[in-house]
Design a protein around this motif. Structure first.
Motif, PDB file in Angstrom:
ATOM      1  N   TYR A 113       0.830  -1.211   0.000  1.00  0.00           N
ATOM      2  CA  TYR A 113       0.000   0.000   0.000  1.00  0.00           C
ATOM      3  C   TYR A 113       0.865   1.261   0.000  1.00  0.00           C
ATOM      4  O   TYR A 113       0.607   2.206  -0.753  1.00  0.00           O
ATOM      5  CB  TYR A 113      -0.914  -0.023   1.229  1.00  0.00           C
ATOM      6  CG  TYR A 113      -1.559   1.307   1.543  1.00  0.00           C
ATOM      7  CD1 TYR A 113      -2.667   1.752   0.837  1.00  0.00           C
ATOM      8  CD2 TYR A 113      -1.033   2.132   2.540  1.00  0.00           C
ATOM      9  CE1 TYR A 113      -3.250   2.974   1.121  1.00  0.00           C
ATOM     10  CE2 TYR A 113      -1.608   3.351   2.833  1.00  0.00           C
ATOM     11  CZ  TYR A 113      -2.715   3.775   2.122  1.00  0.00           C
ATOM     12  OH  TYR A 113      -3.281   4.992   2.395  1.00  0.00           O
ATOM     13  N   TRP A 147      -1.586   4.430  11.936  1.00  0.00           N
ATOM     14  CA  TRP A 147      -1.849   4.400  10.488  1.00  0.00           C
ATOM     15  C   TRP A 147      -1.856   2.950   9.993  1.00  0.00           C
ATOM     16  O   TRP A 147      -2.727   2.542   9.224  1.00  0.00           O
ATOM     17  CB  TRP A 147      -0.801   5.233   9.763  1.00  0.00           C
ATOM     18  CG  TRP A 147      -1.024   5.396   8.288  1.00  0.00           C
ATOM     19  CD1 TRP A 147      -2.102   4.966   7.557  1.00  0.00           C
ATOM     20  CD2 TRP A 147      -0.154   6.036   7.362  1.00  0.00           C
ATOM     21  NE1 TRP A 147      -1.953   5.297   6.236  1.00  0.00           N
ATOM     22  CE2 TRP A 147      -0.775   5.954   6.084  1.00  0.00           C
ATOM     23  CE3 TRP A 147       1.075   6.667   7.476  1.00  0.00           C
ATOM     24  CZ2 TRP A 147      -0.183   6.486   4.935  1.00  0.00           C
ATOM     25  CZ3 TRP A 147       1.661   7.195   6.328  1.00  0.00           C
ATOM     26  CH2 TRP A 147       1.045   7.104   5.076  1.00  0.00           C
ATOM     27  N   SER A 200      -5.035   1.294  11.075  1.00  0.00           N
ATOM     28  CA  SER A 200      -6.174   1.784  10.293  1.00  0.00           C
ATOM     29  C   SER A 200      -6.250   1.051   8.958  1.00  0.00           C
ATOM     30  O   SER A 200      -7.346   0.702   8.487  1.00  0.00           O
ATOM     31  CB  SER A 200      -6.033   3.296  10.056  1.00  0.00           C
ATOM     32  OG  SER A 200      -6.101   4.008  11.268  1.00  0.00           O
ATOM     33  N   TRP A 201      -5.078   0.820   8.369  1.00  0.00           N
ATOM     34  CA  TRP A 201      -5.059   0.052   7.115  1.00  0.00           C
ATOM     35  C   TRP A 201      -5.516  -1.390   7.370  1.00  0.00           C
ATOM     36  O   TRP A 201      -6.262  -1.958   6.562  1.00  0.00           O
ATOM     37  CB  TRP A 201      -3.649   0.043   6.524  1.00  0.00           C
ATOM     38  CG  TRP A 201      -3.567  -0.753   5.260  1.00  0.00           C
ATOM     39  CD1 TRP A 201      -3.780  -0.318   3.988  1.00  0.00           C
ATOM     40  CD2 TRP A 201      -3.267  -2.157   5.162  1.00  0.00           C
ATOM     41  NE1 TRP A 201      -3.644  -1.353   3.100  1.00  0.00           N
ATOM     42  CE2 TRP A 201      -3.326  -2.493   3.790  1.00  0.00           C
ATOM     43  CE3 TRP A 201      -2.949  -3.143   6.088  1.00  0.00           C
ATOM     44  CZ2 TRP A 201      -3.081  -3.788   3.327  1.00  0.00           C
ATOM     45  CZ3 TRP A 201      -2.712  -4.428   5.630  1.00  0.00           C
ATOM     46  CH2 TRP A 201      -2.777  -4.743   4.268  1.00  0.00           C
ATOM     47  N   CYS A 202      -5.093  -1.985   8.489  1.00  0.00           N
ATOM     48  CA  CYS A 202      -5.494  -3.359   8.816  1.00  0.00           C
ATOM     49  C   CYS A 202      -7.009  -3.473   8.977  1.00  0.00           C
ATOM     50  O   CYS A 202      -7.616  -4.465   8.552  1.00  0.00           O
ATOM     51  CB  CYS A 202      -4.793  -3.820  10.097  1.00  0.00           C
ATOM     52  SG  CYS A 202      -3.010  -4.066   9.928  1.00  0.00           S
ATOM     53  N   ILE A 203      -7.617  -2.465   9.591  1.00  0.00           N
ATOM     54  CA  ILE A 203      -9.076  -2.469   9.778  1.00  0.00           C
ATOM     55  C   ILE A 203      -9.774  -2.464   8.426  1.00  0.00           C
ATOM     56  O   ILE A 203     -10.746  -3.195   8.201  1.00  0.00           O
ATOM     57  CB  ILE A 203      -9.505  -1.262  10.637  1.00  0.00           C
ATOM     58  CG1 ILE A 203      -8.983  -1.433  12.071  1.00  0.00           C
ATOM     59  CG2 ILE A 203     -11.018  -1.101  10.642  1.00  0.00           C
ATOM     60  CD1 ILE A 203      -9.149  -0.203  12.938  1.00  0.00           C
ATOM     61  N   LYS A 204      -9.265  -1.654   7.501  1.00  0.00           N
ATOM     62  CA  LYS A 204      -9.840  -1.629   6.157  1.00  0.00           C
ATOM     63  C   LYS A 204      -9.610  -2.949   5.425  1.00  0.00           C
ATOM     64  O   LYS A 204     -10.467  -3.410   4.666  1.00  0.00           O
ATOM     65  CB  LYS A 204      -9.237  -0.474   5.358  1.00  0.00           C
ATOM     66  CG  LYS A 204      -9.634   0.895   5.867  1.00  0.00           C
ATOM     67  CD  LYS A 204      -8.971   1.999   5.059  1.00  0.00           C
ATOM     68  CE  LYS A 204      -9.338   3.371   5.604  1.00  0.00           C
ATOM     69  NZ  LYS A 204      -8.650   4.456   4.870  1.00  0.00           N
ATOM     70  N   ALA A 205      -8.444  -3.569   5.674  1.00  0.00           N
ATOM     71  CA  ALA A 205      -8.118  -4.830   5.013  1.00  0.00           C
ATOM     72  C   ALA A 205      -9.084  -5.941   5.412  1.00  0.00           C
ATOM     73  O   ALA A 205      -9.552  -6.719   4.571  1.00  0.00           O
ATOM     74  CB  ALA A 205      -6.680  -5.238   5.329  1.00  0.00           C
ATOM     75  N   MET A 213     -12.090  -5.470   6.551  1.00  0.00           N
ATOM     76  CA  MET A 213     -13.413  -5.073   6.069  1.00  0.00           C
ATOM     77  C   MET A 213     -13.589  -5.502   4.605  1.00  0.00           C
ATOM     78  O   MET A 213     -14.645  -5.996   4.208  1.00  0.00           O
ATOM     79  CB  MET A 213     -13.586  -3.563   6.200  1.00  0.00           C
ATOM     80  CG  MET A 213     -14.960  -3.059   5.760  1.00  0.00           C
ATOM     81  SD  MET A 213     -15.170  -1.279   6.039  1.00  0.00           S
ATOM     82  CE  MET A 213     -13.912  -0.623   4.926  1.00  0.00           C
ATOM     83  N   VAL A 214     -12.524  -5.310   3.802  1.00  0.00           N
ATOM     84  CA  VAL A 214     -12.561  -5.721   2.399  1.00  0.00           C
ATOM     85  C   VAL A 214     -12.776  -7.231   2.281  1.00  0.00           C
ATOM     86  O   VAL A 214     -13.453  -7.723   1.374  1.00  0.00           O
ATOM     87  CB  VAL A 214     -11.261  -5.298   1.681  1.00  0.00           C
ATOM     88  CG1 VAL A 214     -11.152  -5.945   0.304  1.00  0.00           C
ATOM     89  CG2 VAL A 214     -11.205  -3.781   1.550  1.00  0.00           C
ATOM     90  N   LEU A 233     -15.276  -5.809  11.819  1.00  0.00           N
ATOM     91  CA  LEU A 233     -14.309  -4.754  12.121  1.00  0.00           C
ATOM     92  C   LEU A 233     -13.816  -4.892  13.563  1.00  0.00           C
ATOM     93  O   LEU A 233     -14.443  -5.542  14.389  1.00  0.00           O
ATOM     94  CB  LEU A 233     -14.948  -3.388  11.926  1.00  0.00           C
ATOM     95  CG  LEU A 233     -15.441  -3.060  10.517  1.00  0.00           C
ATOM     96  CD1 LEU A 233     -16.022  -1.656  10.485  1.00  0.00           C
ATOM     97  CD2 LEU A 233     -14.325  -3.189   9.501  1.00  0.00           C
ATOM     98  N   ASN A 289      -9.269   0.286  16.767  1.00  0.00           N
ATOM     99  CA  ASN A 289      -7.842   0.577  16.644  1.00  0.00           C
ATOM    100  C   ASN A 289      -7.253   0.675  18.055  1.00  0.00           C
ATOM    101  O   ASN A 289      -7.549   1.629  18.787  1.00  0.00           O
ATOM    102  CB  ASN A 289      -7.627   1.881  15.888  1.00  0.00           C
ATOM    103  CG  ASN A 289      -6.179   2.075  15.469  1.00  0.00           C
ATOM    104  OD1 ASN A 289      -5.261   1.687  16.178  1.00  0.00           O
ATOM    105  ND2 ASN A 289      -5.979   2.697  14.322  1.00  0.00           N
TER     106      ASN A 289
END
Length: 331
Positions: A48, A110, A113-118, A120-121, A126, A129
């Motif tokens: 990323y 940061w 935050s990316w891991c949470i989005k990962a 979710m995808v 969820l 953090n």
């Protein structure tokens, strides 16, 4: 006979540990706990950053991610509790300034935050953090060195015996360059200023902290003349100064003591910015610092939004200001 109770106790402990692991697996199978292993998360976040971050930003994460993988290898990122992350930050950066710990915490936040989005995808639940629950107290405002009068800075420069040290100091003192931009940084693979980067009084900077391209610094005529003589025996790709930061720091520190000043290399960048600010030349303050935001004085703050409306000085205009107002005596 005494070994039998010990074996039984160890067996019970092993069964209890296995039961906890099975419970954790059951929760994950029920979809209650997202699964993202540390190694997978680190590789994904690096990919990323490669697509979305500047080279300097990517380099700044290298050490943190390497230490994070080492500390939490094989673990599930969402299940690492906040207190373990706080212990990790303290053990890795706790001996330094609180500001360094805060920067590391910001980077870790940061990453999470990316891991949470990962997750979710991937359609997983969820998770919060954990970095939001970690607090790092401030050191307070940083110490600012007292402003050194121009006459003392002139004496500091004029009493330098070694021509190379004089030139390095004169460039830093007048241009506002960072030491790493001049000398390079081996850890970050920054080569420093080369002969090909010099075009008269304009110095092209390739190793800037911001990572932006096209940044330049300018030097007065009396510095450019000495630099031109110094470059005569160098090839275009040669580094101008091969001195390391530690060595130069020692030179500046010891020479400062001889003339009654407490000096460090980075103070010179602060000094020239302060000098232009005290003369009311806020455009020059912005030019030498090259910050996205520059505090011009106690009452004026030029923000990133304001910078889009206020045209910055060109290198030619900056050189004209130097000619007009920065007349150090020649040696």
């Amino acid at each position: 006979m005494s070994s039998q109770p010990q074996e039984q106790a160890m067996l019970l402990m092993a069964l209890a540990s296995l039961g906890k692991r099975l419970e954790g697996i059951e929760k994950r199978l029920d979809g209650k706990t997202p699964v993202l292993l540390v190694e997978e998360a680190a590789e994904g976040f690096k990919a990323y950053l490669k697509e979305n971050a500047r080279p300097n930003t990517r380099r700044s994460f290298d050490y943190l991610l390497a230490e994070f993988e080492k500390e939490f290898a094989g673990q599930n990122v969402p299940e690492i509790p906040p207190y373990r992350l706080q212990e990790f930050l303290g053990a890795t950066w706790g001996k330094g300034k609180k500001s360094v710990v805060k920067q590391s915490l910001s980077k870790l936040k940061w990453f999470y935050s990316w891991c949470i989005k990962a997750v979710m995808v991937k359609g997983m639940p969820l998770f919060y953090n954990p970095c939001d629950l970690i607090e790092v107290k401030d050191d307070g405002p940083p110490d600012r060195p007292e402003f050194v009068p121009v006459e003392k800075m002139k004496a500091f420069l004029d009493t330098m015996v070694d021509p190379k040290h004089w030139l390095m100091t004169a460039i830093l003192m007048t241009s506002g360059m960072r030491v790493s931009e001049l000398l390079g940084d081996k850890r970050a693979e920054k080569p420093g200023l080369c002969k090909k980067d010099v075009s008269g009084r304009i110095l092209a900077l390739h190793n800037t902290k911001s990572g932006r391209r096209g940044e330049v610094a300018v030097i007065p005529v009396w510095v450019a003349e000495r630099l031109s003589q110094f470059l005569q025996n160098l090839g275009p790709e040669d580094r101008i100064f091969t001195t390391g930061y530690t060595s130069y720091h020692g030179v500046v520190k010891s020479h400062g003591k001889r003339v009654g000043l407490d000096m460090k290399p980075h103070y010179m960048r602060k000094w020239i910015a302060s000098l232009w600010n005290r003369m009311g030349e806020y455009g020059m303050t912005s030019f030498v610092l090259r910050h996205a935001t520059t505090k011009a004085n106690e009452a004026t703050l030029v923000t990133a939004l304001g910078a889009r409306y206020v045209a910055p000085l060109s290198p030619k205009e900056a050189m004209e200001k130097q000619d007009e107002m920065l007349n150090f005596p020649r040696r």
